[in-house]
Design an enzyme around this catalytic site. Structure first.
Site, PDB file in Angstrom:
ATOM      1  N   LYS A 144     -33.213  11.644 -46.765  1.00 38.27           N
ATOM      2  CA  LYS A 144     -31.806  11.392 -46.475  1.00 38.27           C
ATOM      3  C   LYS A 144     -31.456  11.461 -45.307  1.00 38.27           C
ATOM      4  O   LYS A 144     -32.510  12.294 -44.078  1.00 38.27           O
ATOM      5  CB  LYS A 144     -31.288  12.428 -46.794  1.00 38.27           C
ATOM      6  CG  LYS A 144     -31.337  13.592 -47.089  1.00 38.27           C
ATOM      7  CD  LYS A 144     -29.938  14.562 -47.097  1.00 38.27           C
ATOM      8  CE  LYS A 144     -29.642  15.356 -45.446  1.00 38.27           C
ATOM      9  NZ  LYS A 144     -30.401  16.810 -45.247  1.00 38.27           N
ATOM     10  N   ASP A 173     -36.062  14.695 -52.185  1.00 35.86           N
ATOM     11  CA  ASP A 173     -34.925  15.602 -51.279  1.00 35.86           C
ATOM     12  C   ASP A 173     -36.256  17.529 -50.961  1.00 35.86           C
ATOM     13  O   ASP A 173     -37.072  17.616 -52.463  1.00 35.86           O
ATOM     14  CB  ASP A 173     -34.370  16.231 -52.937  1.00 35.86           C
ATOM     15  CG  ASP A 173     -33.408  16.894 -52.910  1.00 35.86           C
ATOM     16  OD1 ASP A 173     -33.730  18.390 -52.517  1.00 35.86           O
ATOM     17  OD2 ASP A 173     -32.476  16.896 -53.101  1.00 35.86           O
ATOM     18  N   HIS A 174     -35.894  18.023 -50.285  1.00 32.68           N
ATOM     19  CA  HIS A 174     -37.566  19.287 -49.775  1.00 32.68           C
ATOM     20  C   HIS A 174     -36.534  19.545 -50.445  1.00 32.68           C
ATOM     21  O   HIS A 174     -37.602  20.892 -51.170  1.00 32.68           O
ATOM     22  CB  HIS A 174     -37.575  19.471 -48.592  1.00 32.68           C
ATOM     23  CG  HIS A 174     -35.834  20.158 -47.749  1.00 32.68           C
ATOM     24  ND1 HIS A 174     -34.887  19.853 -47.807  1.00 32.68           N
ATOM     25  CD2 HIS A 174     -35.871  21.724 -47.726  1.00 32.68           C
ATOM     26  CE1 HIS A 174     -34.327  20.352 -46.833  1.00 32.68           C
ATOM     27  NE2 HIS A 174     -34.611  22.423 -47.452  1.00 32.68           N
ATOM     28  N   ASP A 231     -24.138  15.819 -46.870  1.00 35.07           N
ATOM     29  CA  ASP A 231     -25.541  16.322 -45.967  1.00 35.07           C
ATOM     30  C   ASP A 231     -25.718  17.763 -47.223  1.00 35.07           C
ATOM     31  O   ASP A 231     -27.284  17.555 -47.804  1.00 35.07           O
ATOM     32  CB  ASP A 231     -25.215  17.108 -44.555  1.00 35.07           C
ATOM     33  CG  ASP A 231     -25.985  18.023 -44.400  1.00 35.07           C
ATOM     34  OD1 ASP A 231     -27.682  17.199 -44.540  1.00 35.07           O
ATOM     35  OD2 ASP A 231     -26.202  19.689 -43.760  1.00 35.07           O
ATOM     36  N   HIS A 236     -29.670  18.136 -52.448  1.00 40.17           N
ATOM     37  CA  HIS A 236     -30.069  19.622 -53.293  1.00 40.17           C
ATOM     38  C   HIS A 236     -29.207  20.191 -54.283  1.00 40.17           C
ATOM     39  O   HIS A 236     -30.113  20.513 -55.094  1.00 40.17           O
ATOM     40  CB  HIS A 236     -29.728  20.248 -51.896  1.00 40.17           C
ATOM     41  CG  HIS A 236     -30.508  19.425 -50.748  1.00 40.17           C
ATOM     42  ND1 HIS A 236     -31.649  18.820 -50.737  1.00 40.17           N
ATOM     43  CD2 HIS A 236     -30.094  19.799 -48.733  1.00 40.17           C
ATOM     44  CE1 HIS A 236     -31.772  18.711 -48.584  1.00 40.17           C
ATOM     45  NE2 HIS A 236     -31.012  18.910 -48.166  1.00 40.17           N
TER      46      HIS A 236
END
Ligand code: BG6
Length: 485
Positions: A144, A173-174, A231, A236
């Protein structure tokens, strides 16, 4: 060990590479997971020699890996894998050289990690295609911001899709690489206890909080174009919501999982422009005290008096499906909050009838708290009799499992797991194109309504839990935000 691979990192001298990728690769090498001969090729438009990039890599590792984990022989072995090519996405110089370096090993797994801004995803993919660098064994990794809206995410996906097929594209997506996030699946699907009560018959509501104490930390340029909704929530937090809410997948195979997550995203009740003021709150921090000292407000950090960018969001989401109808999911995230904590709190319904008299005290509903960070663990709040002969007095007490106490092992960084999954070809913890676009589809109307509104984000003092309207959002429904006791 994984199979032999060549990993090319674009943006190799940037922040992500320095803070996360190189240290993560080093840790994997330390664990013996990287086979001899595998190569890590840094690439960016900065002109550097191999030696200069190796020195950069060494510094990145020294800065981010504890000394005890950096034996000299592993450092030497790691740096030997590292080389560098200067190439610019906008120009032809360097690309043929990269091709020449990769060609003799074209049977290998090849990974292009695009640790660059999204405006370069398309141009880099085009060059990779034009220079015939994409083999059937090639994968591309992107992260992202994957667009700023549904339309721009779609355009981005189209430009990458011209060169790579979906099974070759790894959208990071960590949060999905965090240990406790994966534990959510273990908790739900490796225990018989929860699944029978995991529905609107037994669950009152769910809260997901991702609170940070940091401000925008020198990223104001990016952050001001994004804001907390883009963000944190679009990616997330919606991924967390999906893992809590999805149906049991048929297996942990990537598409089985992603199909179930997609169904949740498609079942989210659309937030209409009329509903936005009632079910969303956006805030922006002003000067206050956080992280043990006085801190500036967002506008001062940014050097702008007019930004409407939100540094805090709270919202109420609903899922229109059989399992979750009537169960609100309250989400909140923000910068400069009082503590760094990410957790999912599942609150069960109250008991239907109390057999105890007034002396027993109030009976709190059971709560299951899944703590993602810090102090990863799971807590189940139960009502227990107070010890002693003083009659039946009840207390709310947690069954508390701290992962650090239960397993005395180092918690690997999300990127370690994720990079190795790319090499293994396992897309389970990566977002599929349709998921990303569906998430934007739900977020877009909120962004549009905020943009159209003349209202400013509500101010909150740095070091507090966001604007008071975030408290009102949940209290209106007769509920409160969970506070760890
Ligand atoms: C990133 C956001 O994706 O996640 C940052 O861009 C945020 O703004 C970060 O600080 C939080 O990640 P973590 O792993 O520290 O919870």
């Amino acid at each position: 060990p994984v199979e032999l691979f060549d990993l090319v990192v674009f943006g190799a001298t940037g922040d992500l590479s320095q803070r996360k990728l190189l240290p993560a690769l080093f840790h994997r090498d330390l664990q013996g997971q990287i086979p001899p001969g595998s190569r890590i090729i840094g690439c960016s438009r900065r002109s550097l020699t191999n030696e200069a990039f190796q020195a950069f890599a060494r510094k990145a590792i020294e800065d981010h890996v504890p000394e005890a984990d950096r034996p000299a022989d592993v450092m030497a072995r790691f740096l030997e894998r590292v080389s560098y090519v200067t190439a610019d996405a906008a120009q032809d110089a360097g690309w043929a050289e990269l091709g020449k370096l990769l060609k003799p090993e074209s049977h290998r797994i090849r990974v292009f990690y695009l640790a660059v801004g999204p405006d370069l995803f398309g141009p880099i993919c085009d060059r990779l295609g034009a220079y015939h660098l994409v083999t059937p064994q090639t994968r591309v990794v992107i992260e992202k911001p994957l667009g700023k809206s549904g339309a721009s995410a779609h355009a981005l996906n189209e430009s990458i899709g011209k060169v790579f097929k979906e099974p070759q594209i790894y959208r990071i997506d960590h949060y999905l690489g965090k240990e406790t996030v994966q534990n959510l699946m273990a908790l739900r699907f490796a225990n018989a206890l929860f699944e029978p009560v995991w529905n609107s018959g037994h669950i009152d509501h769910v809260q997901i909080t991702v609170a940070e104490t940091l401000g925008v930390e020198g990223r104001a340029g990016y952050y001001d174009t994004a804001g907390a909704l883009r963000d944190m929530v679009q990616n997330h937090m919606l991924q967390l919501l999906c893992l809590v809410a999805m149906e049991p997948p048929t297996s942990t195979q990537a598409d089985a999982l992603r199909d179930e997550k997609l169904k949740v995203l498609k079942s989210l009740k659309p937030i209409t422009a009329e509903a936005v003021p009632n079910v969303t709150v956006r805030g922006q921090y002003r000067a206050g005290a956080a992280n043990g000292g006085a801190v500036k407000g967002y506008l001062e950090e940014l050097g702008s008096a007019t930004s409407k960018t939100e540094t805090f969001v709270a919202l109420k989401a609903e899922i229109n499906n059989w399992r979750w109808a009537g169960v609100p999911f309250y989400l909140r995230t923000g910068k400069r909050l009082p503590s760094r904590v990410s957790e999912i709190v599942v609150t069960f319904k109250p008991i239907p009838h109390s057999v105890f008299d007034g002396q027993a005290g109030p009976i709190a509903p059971n709560r299951l708290v899944i703590r993602l960070q810090p102090d990863e663990g799971v807590k189940l709040w139960l009502m227990i009799k107070d010890p002693g002969p003083g009659g039946m007095r009840l207390s709310n007490v947690p069954l508390d499992m701290s992962f650090a106490d239960a397993f005395n092992v180092r918690n690997p960084d999300a990127y370690e797991r994720l990079i190795m999954d790319v090499v293994r070809g396992n897309q389970a913890l990566f977002m599929r194109r349709d998921e990303v676009e569906a998430a934007w589809g739900w977020i877009d109307p909120v962004l549009d309504a905020w943009a159209a509104s003349s209202e400013l984000p509500k101010q909150y003092t740095a070091g507090t839990w966001g604007p008071s309207s975030a408290v009102a959002l949940i209290e209106r429904d007769g509920r409160t935000w969970y506070e760890d006791q």
